[in-house]
Design an enzyme around this catalytic site. Structure first.
Site, PDB file in Angstrom:
ATOM      1  N   HIS A 156      80.935  -8.795   2.339  1.00 58.45           N
ATOM      2  CA  HIS A 156      79.728  -9.282   1.677  1.00 58.45           C
ATOM      3  C   HIS A 156      78.507  -8.497   2.142  1.00 58.45           C
ATOM      4  CE1 HIS A 156      76.422 -12.169   0.727  1.00 58.45           C
ATOM      5  NE2 HIS A 156      77.127 -12.310  -0.381  1.00 58.45           N
ATOM      6  N   HIS A 178      73.415  -7.891  -6.040  1.00 63.96           N
ATOM      7  CA  HIS A 178      72.485  -8.974  -6.364  1.00 63.96           C
ATOM      8  C   HIS A 178      71.449  -8.540  -7.401  1.00 63.96           C
ATOM      9  CE1 HIS A 178      74.068 -10.621  -2.545  1.00 63.96           C
ATOM     10  NE2 HIS A 178      73.968 -11.743  -3.218  1.00 63.96           N
ATOM     11  N   HIS A 187      81.391 -11.907  -6.781  1.00 64.96           N
ATOM     12  CA  HIS A 187      81.672 -13.070  -5.948  1.00 64.96           C
ATOM     13  C   HIS A 187      82.932 -13.800  -6.399  1.00 64.96           C
ATOM     14  CE1 HIS A 187      77.425 -12.504  -4.634  1.00 64.96           C
ATOM     15  NE2 HIS A 187      77.899 -12.983  -3.504  1.00 64.96           N
ATOM     16  N   HIS A 308      71.467 -20.612  -6.023  1.00 66.16           N
ATOM     17  CA  HIS A 308      72.145 -19.706  -5.099  1.00 66.16           C
ATOM     18  C   HIS A 308      71.262 -19.322  -3.916  1.00 66.16           C
ATOM     19  CE1 HIS A 308      73.003 -15.543  -3.689  1.00 66.16           C
ATOM     20  NE2 HIS A 308      74.180 -16.109  -3.451  1.00 66.16           N
ATOM     21  N   HIS A 312      71.160 -20.907   0.076  1.00 67.45           N
ATOM     22  CA  HIS A 312      71.371 -20.040   1.236  1.00 67.45           C
ATOM     23  C   HIS A 312      70.275 -20.294   2.269  1.00 67.45           C
ATOM     24  CE1 HIS A 312      74.725 -17.185   0.812  1.00 67.45           C
ATOM     25  NE2 HIS A 312      74.570 -17.309  -0.497  1.00 67.45           N
ATOM     26  N   PHE A 329      71.682 -12.096   3.518  1.00 70.58           N
ATOM     27  CA  PHE A 329      72.972 -11.656   2.993  1.00 70.58           C
ATOM     28  C   PHE A 329      73.819 -10.891   4.001  1.00 70.58           C
ATOM     29  CE2 PHE A 329      70.630 -11.742  -1.258  1.00 70.58           C
ATOM     30  CZ  PHE A 329      71.068 -13.039  -1.519  1.00 70.58           C
ATOM     31  N   HIS A 342      79.937 -20.709  -2.864  1.00 72.23           N
ATOM     32  CA  HIS A 342      80.199 -19.757  -3.943  1.00 72.23           C
ATOM     33  C   HIS A 342      81.327 -20.209  -4.861  1.00 72.23           C
ATOM     34  CE1 HIS A 342      77.495 -16.343  -3.752  1.00 72.23           C
ATOM     35  NE2 HIS A 342      77.331 -16.672  -2.482  1.00 72.23           N
TER      36      HIS A 342
END
Length: 567
Positions: A156, A178, A187, A308, A312, A329, A342
């Site tokens: 990732h 992204h 994902h 999303h 996070h 990330f 996810h």
């Protein structure tokens, strides 16, 4: 004064724009001495790279049938991280020796039972035990094993922080999945192989990763299974103020809202309604196209922005420099909660297509279908996957258990529908303030009058095209976390709440860690907003931007309205 040699590239860029612009375009709307001077001043190294890449496109067209994004997995580079990052810059997974890979062909047999991904609030102790055991066994694998939890988390980091670059002739461009149409398929397949590895380790080929159903009332808190200190699902770096029974904030802004649980639930339903129902086109929902030769981050999709990104941040630890681990990330996948998060996001892709009204993904675009990623399977084989392999979850062997979606029928309310009040507000903007010029720095609340190219559209026209608010040229340091809210026909000193019509969306960007500037765009569907506000007859709208995180760090290039086809 700008030297003649430095003018060559900018003038060439202007020439290209002129050649590609329709003959009937009124250039007086955007070519002035002031705007051209600003253009020259802003023509930096990145601009030159973009022009160089543009000039390479003819060569590409002679040697390739498409402009799909592909990488060379054998060439992985250190990523750019902030100085206070809690990890090092090596995100590269191990490579097989000798280097080799196989293409994905492992579709589930048509007669095999489908794996069923279930919500955490409905799973039994047996499934929890299997998930805990699988994560524990994955964490116990040697660190250099590509199936280990450590190496899986690095995948990732690599794809989300620029460790891989595009292929010839654009090796200078980093790949980031992204803020583009790569987000959902990457994902999906990342989680797919993670699930297969878990199933292999526990000896259960039918194992499916449960999903965290933060869009339903029962799932609007961190699942209790992740809070037990002795569980493999526990992770130390989480916000201690957000433990159960704290209700999640799907539009979190790095500060506590201090609203009642019932009000927060209403806000959450409104967020889901906006991000799923109002996002009626593939670009609004999935993000903008990213093709070979393009800079990363062309435009974020609705659900990627929130819930999303916001979730996070909401989970990440408040005491770490950048809300690591989940809050950035490069470390997010170190938290076991990342994967159920996810899993639910992948479910959103399934649910969105099932909402109907012509919704479909980019499955008719070859550049999207042929874009590729690399993952390790349960036998530690390196596998090349194309996006076309990811489209059908049935072929991949899994489905999602049905869960109630109360947000689907959410009806946002409006504080104000007074035509007189709206006209007075526009007059106030025009008379009491200096005219706003773009680019504008978002250092305070800014209101702009935006012209509507079409009004009083017929029912057929509305069914065929979505009216879209476009905020382009959003620039900020890639080492910054950014959030600003967008309101339409609202009043600055009495802004609407997130569950009201005038609140139309939020742009959210997490701390990426790259050095330099990020440039991207944000699009919001407003057809239903215009209808609910009863302003379809109006020539313009008042758009208000409200900085929430990163005040003064964001520059806006332009705001306009365009119409996107729904089919």
């Amino acid at each position: 004064m700008t030297s003649p040699s430095k003018l060559i590239l900018p003038l060439l860029c202007v020439l290209i724009i002129l050649l590609w612009t329709p003959l009937n375009t009124n250039f007086s709307n955007f070519f002035t001495i002031e705007t051209f001077s600003n253009f020259l001043a802003s023509f930096n190294k990145k601009s030159k790279n973009q022009l160089n890449n543009l000039l390479l496109l003819p060569e590409l067209s002679r040697t390739s049938q498409h402009r799909a994004i592909s990488i060379n997995a054998s060439k992985c580079f250190p990523v750019d991280l902030p100085q206070d990052a809690i990890t090092n810059s090596n995100c590269c997974p191990p490579l097989p020796s000798p280097y080799k890979f196989k293409d994905f062909k492992d579709y589930a047999p048509s007669n095999s039972p489908l794996r069923v991904r279930k919500p955490f609030h409905l799973i039994d102790e047996e499934l929890i035990a299997k998930f805990e055991k699988g994560i524990a066994l994955m964490k116990a694998l040697p660190k250099d094993d590509p199936r280990s939890f450590y190496q899986q988390s690095k995948i990732h980091c690599a794809y989300c922080n620029g460790a891989y670059h595009q292929q010839y002739p654009f090796e200078n461009l980093k790949v980031d999945i992204h803020r583009s149409w790569l987000f959902f398929p990457f994902h999906r397949m990342y989680l797919y192989f993670f699930e297969r590895i878990l199933g292999s380790l526990i000896g259960d080929s039918n194992f499916a990763v449960p999903f965290w159903s933060w869009d339903s009332i029962e799932g609007m808190q961190i699942p209790k299974h992740f809070t037990h200190l002795n569980s493999s699902l526990y992770h130390k770096l989480r916000d201690k103020n957000h433990m159960p029974p704290h209700v999640v904030d799907l539009n979190y802004k790095l500060k506590e809202n201090y609203v009642s649980p019932n009000k927060q639930i209403s806000f959450n339903f409104a967020t889901m309604y906006r991000q799923m129902v109002l996002a009626s086109t593939k670009e609004l929902f999935m993000g903008s196209p990213l093709r070979l030769g393009d800079e990363s981050h062309p435009g974020i999709g609705s659900v990627e922005s929130a819930p999303h990104n916001t979730m996070h941040s909401w989970v990440g630890a408040s005491e770490t420099p950048n809300r690591e681990d989940m809050g950035t990330f490069y470390t997010a996948a170190r938290d076991p909660l990342f994967y159920p998060h996810h899993s639910n996001l992948d479910r959103m892709w399934v649910m969105w297509k099932n909402l109907g009204e012509g919704r479909k993904d980019y499955s008719d675009d070859l550049d999207w279908l042929e874009s590729t990623f690399f993952f390790y399977d349960e036998n530690a084989n390196l596998v090349r996957v194309k996006i076309r392999d990811s489209i059908d979850t049935i072929k991949l062997g899994y489905v999602y258990e049905d869960v109630n979606m109360p947000w689907l029928n959410f009806k946002p309310t409006s504080k104000r529908k007074s035509k007189e009040l709206r006209e007075a507000k526009i007059a106030k903007i025009l008379s009491s303030r200096e005219k706003i010029f773009f680019p504008l720095v978002l250092d305070s609340i800014k209101s702009v009058i935006v012209k509507r190219p079409k009004k009083l559209r017929s029912k057929v026209e509305k069914e065929q095209e979505e009216e879209v608010l476009v905020i382009e040229g959003i620039e900020f340091g890639s080492d910054k976390s950014i959030k600003f809210d967008v309101h339409v026909d609202d009043v600055e000193d009495d802004l609407s709440d997130p569950d009201q019509v005038e609140f139309v969306g939020s742009f959210v960007s997490l701390h990426h860690g790259h050095n330099g500037k990020t440039s991207t765009s944000f699009k919001v569907g407003i057809s239903k907003v215009v209808e609910n506000l009863e302003v379809d007859v109006d020539d313009d709208l008042v758009v208000t931007l409200v900085p929430k995180v990163g005040k003064g760090e964001v520059t806006i290039g332009n705001i306009m309205i365009e119409f996107l086809p729904k089919y």
